[in-house]
Structures are given as C-alpha cells and as structure tokens.
Motif scaffolding. Structure first.
Motif, PDB file in Angstrom:
ATOM      1  N   LEU A  91       0.538  -0.989  -0.493  1.00 57.19           N
ATOM      2  CA  LEU A  91      -0.036  -0.143  -0.421  1.00 57.19           C
ATOM      3  C   LEU A  91       0.641   1.508  -0.790  1.00 57.19           C
ATOM      4  O   LEU A  91       0.556   2.123   0.041  1.00 57.19           O
ATOM      5  CB  LEU A  91      -1.132  -0.067   1.363  1.00 57.19           C
ATOM      6  N   GLY A  92       2.099   1.217   0.102  1.00 58.93           N
ATOM      7  CA  GLY A  92       2.443   2.482   0.125  1.00 58.93           C
ATOM      8  C   GLY A  92       3.703   2.340   1.759  1.00 58.93           C
ATOM      9  O   GLY A  92       4.309   3.343   2.068  1.00 58.93           O
ATOM     10  N   GLU A  93       3.255   0.826   2.331  1.00 67.90           N
ATOM     11  CA  GLU A  93       2.947   1.904   3.978  1.00 67.90           C
ATOM     12  C   GLU A  93       4.781   1.539   3.847  1.00 67.90           C
ATOM     13  O   GLU A  93       5.861   0.452   3.034  1.00 67.90           O
ATOM     14  CB  GLU A  93       2.557   0.472   4.695  1.00 67.90           C
ATOM     15  N   HIS A  94       5.372   1.560   5.027  1.00 66.27           N
ATOM     16  CA  HIS A  94       6.812   1.584   5.624  1.00 66.27           C
ATOM     17  C   HIS A  94       7.136   0.433   6.509  1.00 66.27           C
ATOM     18  O   HIS A  94       8.184  -0.127   6.543  1.00 66.27           O
ATOM     19  CB  HIS A  94       7.628   3.028   6.809  1.00 66.27           C
ATOM     20  N   LYS A  95       5.978   0.443   6.867  1.00 69.54           N
ATOM     21  CA  LYS A  95       6.047  -0.777   7.971  1.00 69.54           C
ATOM     22  C   LYS A  95       4.651  -1.990   8.130  1.00 69.54           C
ATOM     23  O   LYS A  95       3.526  -1.439   8.302  1.00 69.54           O
ATOM     24  CB  LYS A  95       6.101  -0.650   9.519  1.00 69.54           C
ATOM     25  N   ARG A  96       5.284  -3.188   8.106  1.00 63.83           N
ATOM     26  CA  ARG A  96       3.649  -3.920   8.343  1.00 63.83           C
ATOM     27  C   ARG A  96       3.763  -4.271  10.186  1.00 63.83           C
ATOM     28  O   ARG A  96       4.603  -4.940  10.641  1.00 63.83           O
ATOM     29  CB  ARG A  96       4.213  -4.898   7.204  1.00 63.83           C
ATOM     30  N   VAL A  97       2.626  -4.920  11.186  1.00 63.97           N
ATOM     31  CA  VAL A  97       2.526  -5.112  11.336  1.00 63.97           C
ATOM     32  C   VAL A  97       1.599  -5.984  11.686  1.00 63.97           C
ATOM     33  O   VAL A  97      -0.240  -6.348  11.052  1.00 63.97           O
ATOM     34  CB  VAL A  97       2.105  -4.075  12.729  1.00 63.97           C
ATOM     35  N   ALA A  98       1.025  -7.491  12.122  1.00 64.36           N
ATOM     36  CA  ALA A  98       0.488  -8.347  11.863  1.00 64.36           C
ATOM     37  C   ALA A  98      -0.126  -9.001  12.974  1.00 64.36           C
ATOM     38  O   ALA A  98       0.566  -8.677  14.272  1.00 64.36           O
ATOM     39  CB  ALA A  98       1.113  -9.618  11.394  1.00 64.36           C
ATOM     40  N   LEU A  99      -1.374  -9.023  13.247  1.00 66.45           N
ATOM     41  CA  LEU A  99      -1.905  -9.186  15.167  1.00 66.45           C
ATOM     42  C   LEU A  99      -2.089 -10.547  15.092  1.00 66.45           C
ATOM     43  O   LEU A  99      -2.808 -11.295  13.949  1.00 66.45           O
ATOM     44  CB  LEU A  99      -2.470  -8.697  15.178  1.00 66.45           C
ATOM     45  N   LEU A 100      -2.406 -10.956  16.061  1.00 60.53           N
ATOM     46  CA  LEU A 100      -2.583 -12.668  16.177  1.00 60.53           C
ATOM     47  C   LEU A 100      -2.914 -12.543  17.640  1.00 60.53           C
ATOM     48  O   LEU A 100      -2.428 -12.570  18.567  1.00 60.53           O
ATOM     49  CB  LEU A 100      -2.085 -13.743  15.969  1.00 60.53           C
ATOM     50  N   SER A 101      -4.739 -12.701  17.787  1.00 61.75           N
ATOM     51  CA  SER A 101      -4.813 -12.685  19.166  1.00 61.75           C
ATOM     52  C   SER A 101      -5.223 -14.318  19.597  1.00 61.75           C
ATOM     53  O   SER A 101      -5.016 -15.178  19.050  1.00 61.75           O
ATOM     54  CB  SER A 101      -6.523 -11.790  18.840  1.00 61.75           C
ATOM     55  N   VAL A 102      -5.106 -13.921  20.816  1.00 70.17           N
ATOM     56  CA  VAL A 102      -5.546 -14.828  21.918  1.00 70.17           C
ATOM     57  C   VAL A 102      -6.531 -16.572  21.454  1.00 70.17           C
ATOM     58  O   VAL A 102      -5.879 -17.812  21.327  1.00 70.17           O
ATOM     59  CB  VAL A 102      -5.164 -15.161  23.624  1.00 70.17           C
ATOM     60  N   PRO A 103      -7.705 -15.754  21.175  1.00 74.82           N
ATOM     61  CA  PRO A 103      -8.929 -16.324  20.936  1.00 74.82           C
ATOM     62  C   PRO A 103      -8.817 -17.371  19.796  1.00 74.82           C
ATOM     63  O   PRO A 103      -9.706 -17.858  19.260  1.00 74.82           O
ATOM     64  CB  PRO A 103     -10.201 -15.729  20.684  1.00 74.82           C
ATOM     65  N   GLU A 104      -7.675 -16.684  18.146  1.00 75.21           N
ATOM     66  CA  GLU A 104      -8.447 -17.185  17.460  1.00 75.21           C
ATOM     67  C   GLU A 104      -7.301 -18.440  17.694  1.00 75.21           C
ATOM     68  O   GLU A 104      -7.675 -19.335  16.853  1.00 75.21           O
ATOM     69  CB  GLU A 104      -7.246 -16.283  16.203  1.00 75.21           C
ATOM     70  N   GLY A 105      -5.967 -19.289  18.561  1.00 75.98           N
ATOM     71  CA  GLY A 105      -5.433 -20.087  18.284  1.00 75.98           C
ATOM     72  C   GLY A 105      -4.027 -20.170  18.124  1.00 75.98           C
ATOM     73  O   GLY A 105      -3.287 -19.149  16.885  1.00 75.98           O
ATOM     74  N   ASP A 106      -3.039 -20.361  18.737  1.00 73.62           N
ATOM     75  CA  ASP A 106      -1.865 -20.799  18.400  1.00 73.62           C
ATOM     76  C   ASP A 106      -1.532 -21.592  17.160  1.00 73.62           C
ATOM     77  O   ASP A 106       0.108 -21.946  17.091  1.00 73.62           O
ATOM     78  CB  ASP A 106      -1.061 -21.678  20.052  1.00 73.62           C
ATOM     79  N   ASP A 107      -1.865 -22.038  16.525  1.00 71.15           N
ATOM     80  CA  ASP A 107      -1.584 -22.491  15.359  1.00 71.15           C
ATOM     81  C   ASP A 107      -1.230 -22.215  14.102  1.00 71.15           C
ATOM     82  O   ASP A 107      -1.720 -22.006  13.395  1.00 71.15           O
ATOM     83  CB  ASP A 107      -2.570 -23.926  14.798  1.00 71.15           C
ATOM     84  N   LYS A 108      -1.857 -20.491  14.053  1.00 73.13           N
ATOM     85  CA  LYS A 108      -2.061 -19.508  13.340  1.00 73.13           C
ATOM     86  C   LYS A 108      -0.926 -19.297  12.211  1.00 73.13           C
ATOM     87  O   LYS A 108      -0.999 -19.207  10.753  1.00 73.13           O
ATOM     88  CB  LYS A 108      -2.988 -18.350  13.603  1.00 73.13           C
ATOM     89  N   VAL A 109       0.001 -19.234  12.899  1.00 72.79           N
ATOM     90  CA  VAL A 109       1.609 -18.669  12.158  1.00 72.79           C
ATOM     91  C   VAL A 109       1.464 -20.040  11.139  1.00 72.79           C
ATOM     92  O   VAL A 109       1.996 -19.359   9.766  1.00 72.79           O
ATOM     93  CB  VAL A 109       2.372 -18.296  13.097  1.00 72.79           C
ATOM     94  N   ALA A 110       1.517 -21.466  11.532  1.00 75.85           N
ATOM     95  CA  ALA A 110       1.837 -22.779  10.704  1.00 75.85           C
ATOM     96  C   ALA A 110       1.030 -22.244   9.568  1.00 75.85           C
ATOM     97  O   ALA A 110       1.309 -22.609   8.261  1.00 75.85           O
ATOM     98  CB  ALA A 110       2.239 -23.520  11.604  1.00 75.85           C
ATOM     99  N   LYS A 111      -0.482 -21.586   9.659  1.00 79.96           N
ATOM    100  CA  LYS A 111      -1.388 -21.941   8.711  1.00 79.96           C
ATOM    101  C   LYS A 111      -1.283 -20.989   7.953  1.00 79.96           C
ATOM    102  O   LYS A 111      -2.375 -21.250   6.613  1.00 79.96           O
ATOM    103  CB  LYS A 111      -2.506 -22.377   9.149  1.00 79.96           C
ATOM    104  N   TYR A 112      -1.594 -19.278   8.332  1.00 82.15           N
ATOM    105  CA  TYR A 112      -1.600 -18.419   7.396  1.00 82.15           C
ATOM    106  C   TYR A 112      -0.151 -17.434   7.528  1.00 82.15           C
ATOM    107  O   TYR A 112       0.331 -16.357   7.560  1.00 82.15           O
ATOM    108  CB  TYR A 112      -1.890 -17.395   8.424  1.00 82.15           C
ATOM    109  N   TRP A 113       1.308 -18.394   7.058  1.00 77.65           N
ATOM    110  CA  TRP A 113       2.563 -18.102   7.145  1.00 77.65           C
ATOM    111  C   TRP A 113       2.513 -16.595   6.393  1.00 77.65           C
ATOM    112  O   TRP A 113       3.595 -15.719   6.549  1.00 77.65           O
ATOM    113  CB  TRP A 113       3.232 -19.033   6.832  1.00 77.65           C
ATOM    114  N   THR A 114       2.086 -16.900   5.544  1.00 76.69           N
ATOM    115  CA  THR A 114       2.569 -15.630   4.489  1.00 76.69           C
ATOM    116  C   THR A 114       2.399 -13.723   5.471  1.00 76.69           C
ATOM    117  O   THR A 114       2.703 -12.967   5.316  1.00 76.69           O
ATOM    118  CB  THR A 114       1.945 -15.748   3.333  1.00 76.69           C
ATOM    119  N   LEU A 115       1.696 -13.370   6.009  1.00 80.35           N
ATOM    120  CA  LEU A 115       1.413 -13.022   6.655  1.00 80.35           C
ATOM    121  C   LEU A 115       2.133 -12.068   7.623  1.00 80.35           C
ATOM    122  O   LEU A 115       2.657 -10.985   8.133  1.00 80.35           O
ATOM    123  CB  LEU A 115      -0.475 -12.626   7.835  1.00 80.35           C
ATOM    124  N   PHE A 116       2.489 -13.149   8.316  1.00 84.44           N
ATOM    125  CA  PHE A 116       3.405 -13.003   9.556  1.00 84.44           C
ATOM    126  C   PHE A 116       4.981 -13.215   8.735  1.00 84.44           C
ATOM    127  O   PHE A 116       5.897 -12.601   9.702  1.00 84.44           O
ATOM    128  CB  PHE A 116       3.524 -14.598  10.232  1.00 84.44           C
TER     129      PHE A 116
END
Ligand SMILES: Nc1nc2c(ncn2[C@@H]2O[C@H](COP(=O)(O)OP(=O)(O)OP(=O)(O)O)[C@@H](O)[C@H]2O)c(=O)[nH]1
Ligand SMILES: [Mg+2]
Length: 217
Positions: A128-153
């Motif tokens: 988008l033209g951003e200088h920095k990217r921030v990815a959030l993962l919230s506790v209720p989503e589950g601890d497996d999301k980094v492995a499953k949705y790795w492109t975001l992280f």
C-alpha cells in the motif's frame, strides 16, 4: 504473432504504492499497515495508540467491506480518520489508500496508520506504500495460525500477540507461536500485549517511537 500481455495487477498496484510512499516520505510521516483476521483487535489497539501518541500526531485510514463503525470509534480520539469501504474486496489496494490520502492533511503528523480489512490472506499480497507492516494474532484465534497463515507473518516487521489478558482462559501456547515464527521470520519482534488491560502495551509504543519516520538517503 504478437501476444498482448495485460499488465499484472500487482505491477499496477505497486506503482501507486510507490507514489503513496513518496507522499508520506515528503511529509515525514511513518505509514504503518495493520493486518490480521477480523476481530483480532486492530481498532481497539488503535483507539489506545492514538491517545498514547497524541491524536494530533496520528491519522488513520480504515478499511472494511461495509459500515463506518471503526471510523466512528477511532474518530472519538480527535485524530483525522477516513473510512474506506471495499464492498466485496477482501483487502485494501494502493489506489484506495491514495484516495484516502487525498482526504487527509499530513502536515505535522508523525504516524499514519492503515487498518486493513480483517483477513489473514489477501492483505499480505498488496503493497500500500507503507513503511512498516504489523501482523496481529489474538489469543482466541488459536496458537496454530502462524503456521497456517504464514504469508501474513513472514512479511511483518513486528508481530503483536494480542488479547493476552485471555491467556489463562484459553488453551493457547505462546511457545508454539514463537517456534513457528522462528521458521519463517527471525527479524520481527513478537510483542505480547493487551489493548484492554494495557499489559505489555508500552512495548508496542516503544517500538513505534523507535521506528518513527527517518529519511533514507
Ligand atoms: N479481552 C480482550 N478483548 C479485546 C482486546 N482487544 C480487542 N478486544 C475485543 O475484541 C473484539 C474485536 O475488537 P476490534 O478491535 O473491533 O477488532 P478488529 O481487528 O478491529 O476487527 P475488524 O475491524 O472487524 O477486523 C471487541 O469486542 C474488542 O473489545 C484485548 O486486548 N483483550
Ligand atoms: Mg476494526
């Protein structure tokens, strides 16, 4: 035979993203793109961040398919806020951000936050033209999301583990998240925060202050 090739959607997007970045550079504003699943806590994080950093130092472009609810919440701070409705679109595009930027007065701002559409897949592919990217993962989503949705992280400059006030109530192992991250992104810090209780919030503010806009050569 001459084959016509339609310009890639990414190339067109990247060209506009470059113009957005140049505009922010000229104004000396750090542009920060927040991405996560719906409901991870992006707006709540920003509500508190705007107050802490000073509402007049910050502006927000907020993307949602429909409604102006997030803009109304964020506008309470007194910061400039523009809502972008994408209709059926699952992410913001650089062109939409360019339109949003045209509604803002960047004079005197230090931070421009972009709250992307809640989605763990599509936003990660669009500059988008951003200088920095921030990815959030919230506790209720589950601890497996980094492995499953790795492109975001993988592409994030900082990763926020949000809603840590709920850690005791749910089966969530932060160690699993750290382990998954170590395989795809070793440069981004993982900050554990709660925008509700304020736990760890100073680490996020410290990160933002450290990353404030600095001109590149
Ligand atoms: N317990 C707890 N709840 C939180 C925290 N942060 C946000 N919430 C709650 O989570 C819900 C969703 O928060 P939002 O900030 O609207 O989430 P969002 O990521 O902006 O959602 P979308 O814009 O729809 O993608 C709300 O009910 C918030 O009150 C937190 O740190 N702890
Ligand atoms: Mg929101």
């Amino acid at each position: 035979m001459k084959i016509k090739v339609v310009e890639s959607v990414f190339q067109a997007n990247d060209a506009v993203a470059g113009e957005n970045r140049a505009l922010a550079d000229k104004a000396g504003v750090l542009m920060v793109n927040l991405m996560s699943a719906p409901g991870s806590g992006k707006t709540t994080l920003l509500e508190r961040t705007l107050v802490e950093l000073g509402p007049k130092n910050c502006a927000v472009l907020v993307g949602d398919l429909q409604t102006v609810r997030d803009a109304e919440r964020l506008g309470v701070s007194g910061s400039q806020v523009v809502q972008i409705n994408t209709g059926r679109g699952c992410h913001l595009s650089a062109a939409q951000v360019a339109q949003g930027l045209s509604e803002l007065d960047l004079t005197g701002l230090s931070y421009l936050f972009i709250e992307n559409v809640g989605n763990m897949v599509c936003p990660a592919s669009f500059d988008l033209g951003e200088h920095k990217r921030v990815a959030l993962l919230s506790v209720p989503e589950g601890d497996d999301k980094v492995a499953k949705y790795w492109t975001l992280f993988q592409g994030a400059d900082v990763i926020l583990l949000s809603k840590i006030d709920l850690l005791g109530a749910l089966d969530f192992d932060p160690e699993r998240v750290r382990d998954d991250l170590s395989k795809i992104n070793t440069h981004a810090p993982l900050l554990e925060i709660s925008a509700k209780s304020g736990q760890g919030f100073h680490n996020w503010l410290d990160w933002l202050r450290k990353e404030h806009y600095t001109p590149t050569e």
